[in-house]
Scaffold this motif. Structure first.
Motif, PDB file in Angstrom:
ATOM      1  N   LEU A  61      -3.372  -0.541 -11.058  1.00  0.00           N
ATOM      2  CA  LEU A  61      -2.358  -0.080 -10.115  1.00  0.00           C
ATOM      3  C   LEU A  61      -2.412  -0.906  -8.831  1.00  0.00           C
ATOM      4  O   LEU A  61      -1.383  -1.333  -8.304  1.00  0.00           O
ATOM      5  CB  LEU A  61      -2.581   1.399  -9.766  1.00  0.00           C
ATOM      6  N   PHE A  62      -3.643  -1.149  -8.336  1.00  0.00           N
ATOM      7  CA  PHE A  62      -3.815  -1.851  -7.071  1.00  0.00           C
ATOM      8  C   PHE A  62      -5.287  -2.222  -6.947  1.00  0.00           C
ATOM      9  O   PHE A  62      -6.145  -1.531  -7.506  1.00  0.00           O
ATOM     10  CB  PHE A  62      -3.402  -0.926  -5.915  1.00  0.00           C
ATOM     11  N   ASP A  95      -5.457  -6.838  -3.451  1.00  0.00           N
ATOM     12  CA  ASP A  95      -4.062  -6.653  -3.038  1.00  0.00           C
ATOM     13  C   ASP A  95      -4.001  -6.246  -1.577  1.00  0.00           C
ATOM     14  O   ASP A  95      -2.970  -6.411  -0.926  1.00  0.00           O
ATOM     15  CB  ASP A  95      -3.395  -5.561  -3.886  1.00  0.00           C
ATOM     16  N   ARG A 123       0.694   4.149   0.676  1.00  0.00           N
ATOM     17  CA  ARG A 123       0.891   3.620  -0.678  1.00  0.00           C
ATOM     18  C   ARG A 123       2.320   3.112  -0.871  1.00  0.00           C
ATOM     19  O   ARG A 123       2.553   2.052  -1.450  1.00  0.00           O
ATOM     20  CB  ARG A 123       0.570   4.723  -1.697  1.00  0.00           C
ATOM     21  N   TYR A 135       2.829  -0.466   0.474  1.00  0.00           N
ATOM     22  CA  TYR A 135       2.092  -1.623  -0.033  1.00  0.00           C
ATOM     23  C   TYR A 135       2.075  -1.786  -1.551  1.00  0.00           C
ATOM     24  O   TYR A 135       1.929  -2.903  -2.038  1.00  0.00           O
ATOM     25  CB  TYR A 135       0.640  -1.592   0.482  1.00  0.00           C
ATOM     26  N   TRP A 136       2.156  -0.708  -2.286  1.00  0.00           N
ATOM     27  CA  TRP A 136       2.066  -0.833  -3.746  1.00  0.00           C
ATOM     28  C   TRP A 136       3.349  -1.412  -4.329  1.00  0.00           C
ATOM     29  O   TRP A 136       4.449  -1.102  -3.856  1.00  0.00           O
ATOM     30  CB  TRP A 136       1.824   0.530  -4.383  1.00  0.00           C
ATOM     31  N   SER A 178       3.654  -0.028  -9.976  1.00  0.00           N
ATOM     32  CA  SER A 178       2.477   0.820  -9.762  1.00  0.00           C
ATOM     33  C   SER A 178       2.877   2.189  -9.228  1.00  0.00           C
ATOM     34  O   SER A 178       2.307   3.206  -9.617  1.00  0.00           O
ATOM     35  CB  SER A 178       1.499   0.144  -8.802  1.00  0.00           C
ATOM     36  N   HIS A 192       2.083   5.673 -11.016  1.00  0.00           N
ATOM     37  CA  HIS A 192       1.410   6.736 -10.282  1.00  0.00           C
ATOM     38  C   HIS A 192       2.193   8.047 -10.388  1.00  0.00           C
ATOM     39  O   HIS A 192       1.596   9.117 -10.519  1.00  0.00           O
ATOM     40  CB  HIS A 192       1.212   6.326  -8.819  1.00  0.00           C
TER      41      HIS A 192
END
Length: 171
Positions: A24-25, A113, A140, A143-144, A148, A152
């Motif tokens: 995911l990250f 990341d 989140r 930035y994600w 992702s 999530h």
């Protein structure tokens, strides 16, 4: 650019695992707690759904470990060489794993990341350009990547159910 699946394991090779998909990250955490826990200047962890990590060989030993939040974490270690291969924090329980990037056969495939908690980083550590760096935790949504965030969303009900079980003493 990493292609998946990718494999990793402990130092003695008793534990072997496979990350089936991209995480995911990837966090590079510079908090003092991670420094203490790892004995290094930061921790590099790939957040990934637990069902996307396959144990290929060996059996991990789960060690209940303190965390800065006070809620603890469960660290999966090799029972022979005691290398930590991943952890599960109480907040997400067994649903999300934080795979120790350094245990991958090719850790250079998963650079951070984001750099987090840089307000407490060692002063001689230079944060390279390319990945964002934030003083504490982060938003989140900001930035994600979209993929992702979608992944999530699909596991969020499982995380919320786990947290409800914790509140009611069922876990």
């Amino acid at each position: 650019m990493a292609t998946f699946p990718i494999e990793g394991g402990c130092g003695c090779r008793f534990i072997r695992y496979c990350m089936e998909t991209k995480p995911l990250f990837v966090h590079c955490c510079h908090c003092r707690w991670c420094q203490r826990e790892t004995g290094t200047s930061f921790a590099l962890n790939a957040m990934i759904e637990a069902d996307r990590v396959t144990l290929l060989s060996g059996e991990v030993q789960i060690v209940d470990t303190a965390s800065e939040s006070g809620k603890g974490q469960k660290i999966a270690r090799c029972p022979k060489c005691h290398i930590a291969v991943w952890s599960n924090y109480v907040g997400a329980g067994p649903i999300i794993r934080f795979v120790r990037v350094g245990t991958l056969d090719h850790p250079d495939l998963l650079p951070p990341d984001i750099h987090i908690f840089i307000a407490s980083k060692q002063p001689w550590v230079v944060i390279p350009s390319g990945a964002p760096a934030v003083p504490e935790y982060y938003d989140r949504e900001k930035y994600w990547p979209a993929e992702s965030l979608e992944r999530h969303k699909t596991i969020l009900p499982k995380i919320e159910a786990y947290q409800a079980e914790l509140r009611h003493g069922l876990t």
